[in-house]
Design a protein around this motif. Structure first.
Motif, PDB file in Angstrom:
ATOM      1  N   ALA A 127       0.836  -1.201   0.000  1.00  0.00           N
ATOM      2  CA  ALA A 127       0.000   0.000   0.000  1.00  0.00           C
ATOM      3  C   ALA A 127       0.871   1.252   0.000  1.00  0.00           C
ATOM      4  CB  ALA A 127      -0.931   0.005   1.206  1.00  0.00           C
ATOM      5  N   ALA A 128       1.971   1.205   0.712  1.00  0.00           N
ATOM      6  CA  ALA A 128       2.896   2.342   0.729  1.00  0.00           C
ATOM      7  C   ALA A 128       3.518   2.579  -0.643  1.00  0.00           C
ATOM      8  CB  ALA A 128       3.989   2.111   1.765  1.00  0.00           C
ATOM      9  N   GLN A 129       3.527   1.530  -1.463  1.00  0.00           N
ATOM     10  CA  GLN A 129       4.050   1.637  -2.827  1.00  0.00           C
ATOM     11  C   GLN A 129       2.956   1.996  -3.827  1.00  0.00           C
ATOM     12  OE1 GLN A 129       7.363   1.440  -3.521  1.00  0.00           O
ATOM     13  NE2 GLN A 129       7.537   1.364  -1.309  1.00  0.00           N
ATOM     14  N   GLY A 130       1.745   2.217  -3.321  1.00  0.00           N
ATOM     15  CA  GLY A 130       0.657   2.652  -4.182  1.00  0.00           C
ATOM     16  C   GLY A 130      -0.364   1.587  -4.539  1.00  0.00           C
ATOM     17  N   LEU A 131      -0.168   0.359  -4.036  1.00  0.00           N
ATOM     18  CA  LEU A 131      -1.124  -0.716  -4.315  1.00  0.00           C
ATOM     19  C   LEU A 131      -2.011  -0.894  -3.097  1.00  0.00           C
ATOM     20  CD1 LEU A 131       1.247  -3.328  -5.938  1.00  0.00           C
ATOM     21  CD2 LEU A 131      -0.464  -1.932  -7.094  1.00  0.00           C
ATOM     22  N   ARG A 132      -3.300  -0.806  -3.303  1.00  0.00           N
ATOM     23  CA  ARG A 132      -4.220  -0.924  -2.176  1.00  0.00           C
ATOM     24  C   ARG A 132      -5.287  -1.989  -2.443  1.00  0.00           C
ATOM     25  NH1 ARG A 132      -1.850   3.461  -1.282  1.00  0.00           N
ATOM     26  NH2 ARG A 132      -2.043   4.999   0.319  1.00  0.00           N
ATOM     27  N   GLY A 133      -5.827  -2.491  -1.357  1.00  0.00           N
ATOM     28  CA  GLY A 133      -6.949  -3.428  -1.450  1.00  0.00           C
ATOM     29  C   GLY A 133      -6.640  -4.647  -2.287  1.00  0.00           C
ATOM     30  N   GLN A 134      -7.550  -4.936  -3.198  1.00  0.00           N
ATOM     31  CA  GLN A 134      -7.436  -6.126  -4.034  1.00  0.00           C
ATOM     32  C   GLN A 134      -6.188  -6.093  -4.901  1.00  0.00           C
ATOM     33  OE1 GLN A 134      -9.263  -8.739  -3.594  1.00  0.00           O
ATOM     34  NE2 GLN A 134      -8.421  -9.943  -5.257  1.00  0.00           N
ATOM     35  N   ALA A 135      -5.773  -4.919  -5.350  1.00  0.00           N
ATOM     36  CA  ALA A 135      -4.567  -4.816  -6.184  1.00  0.00           C
ATOM     37  C   ALA A 135      -3.333  -5.276  -5.413  1.00  0.00           C
ATOM     38  CB  ALA A 135      -4.376  -3.386  -6.679  1.00  0.00           C
ATOM     39  N   ALA A 136      -3.246  -4.925  -4.137  1.00  0.00           N
ATOM     40  CA  ALA A 136      -2.106  -5.350  -3.314  1.00  0.00           C
ATOM     41  C   ALA A 136      -2.129  -6.856  -3.109  1.00  0.00           C
ATOM     42  CB  ALA A 136      -2.139  -4.624  -1.972  1.00  0.00           C
ATOM     43  N   ARG A 137      -3.314  -7.398  -2.841  1.00  0.00           N
ATOM     44  CA  ARG A 137      -3.421  -8.847  -2.635  1.00  0.00           C
ATOM     45  C   ARG A 137      -3.055  -9.615  -3.907  1.00  0.00           C
ATOM     46  NH1 ARG A 137      -4.731 -12.037   1.178  1.00  0.00           N
ATOM     47  NH2 ARG A 137      -5.497 -10.443   2.573  1.00  0.00           N
ATOM     48  N   VAL A 138      -3.525  -9.139  -5.042  1.00  0.00           N
ATOM     49  CA  VAL A 138      -3.202  -9.797  -6.313  1.00  0.00           C
ATOM     50  C   VAL A 138      -1.699  -9.705  -6.582  1.00  0.00           C
ATOM     51  CG1 VAL A 138      -3.505  -9.658  -8.827  1.00  0.00           C
ATOM     52  CG2 VAL A 138      -5.491  -9.548  -7.316  1.00  0.00           C
ATOM     53  N   ALA A 139      -1.098  -8.549  -6.294  1.00  0.00           N
ATOM     54  CA  ALA A 139       0.343  -8.391  -6.495  1.00  0.00           C
ATOM     55  C   ALA A 139       1.113  -9.374  -5.615  1.00  0.00           C
ATOM     56  CB  ALA A 139       0.760  -6.960  -6.197  1.00  0.00           C
ATOM     57  N   LEU A 140       0.712  -9.516  -4.359  1.00  0.00           N
ATOM     58  CA  LEU A 140       1.376 -10.454  -3.452  1.00  0.00           C
ATOM     59  C   LEU A 140       1.232 -11.890  -3.949  1.00  0.00           C
ATOM     60  CD1 LEU A 140       2.821 -11.139  -0.817  1.00  0.00           C
ATOM     61  CD2 LEU A 140       0.597 -11.026   0.335  1.00  0.00           C
ATOM     62  N   GLU A 141       0.033 -12.259  -4.358  1.00  0.00           N
ATOM     63  CA  GLU A 141      -0.196 -13.616  -4.870  1.00  0.00           C
ATOM     64  C   GLU A 141       0.591 -13.865  -6.148  1.00  0.00           C
ATOM     65  OE1 GLU A 141      -4.451 -13.792  -5.122  1.00  0.00           O
ATOM     66  OE2 GLU A 141      -4.674 -13.970  -2.946  1.00  0.00           O
TER      67      GLU A 141
END
Length: 59
Positions: A19-33
């Protein structure tokens, strides 16, 4: 040596880093996965590596 936080906490912390890098919510989860899948790691392990990198424990 520091103990690793519980896995749910590690994932939450990794999502905060993203989130600190600009990815929040579902976008952050998808990026992690996606990162975990590309590295052939479990999501929890990938999250732990992200947190460790931010903490300066990974080169």
């Amino acid at each position: 040596m520091l103990e690793a936080p519980p896995s749910a906490d590690v994932i939450s912390l990794a999502l905060k880093v993203l989130a600190a890098q600009g990815l929040r919510g579902q976008a952050a989860r998808v990026a992690l996965e996606t990162m975990a899948r590309e590295r052939r790691l479990p999501v929890k392990r990938c999250a732990a590596l992200i947190v460790a990198a931010v903490d300066g424990r990974v080169n």
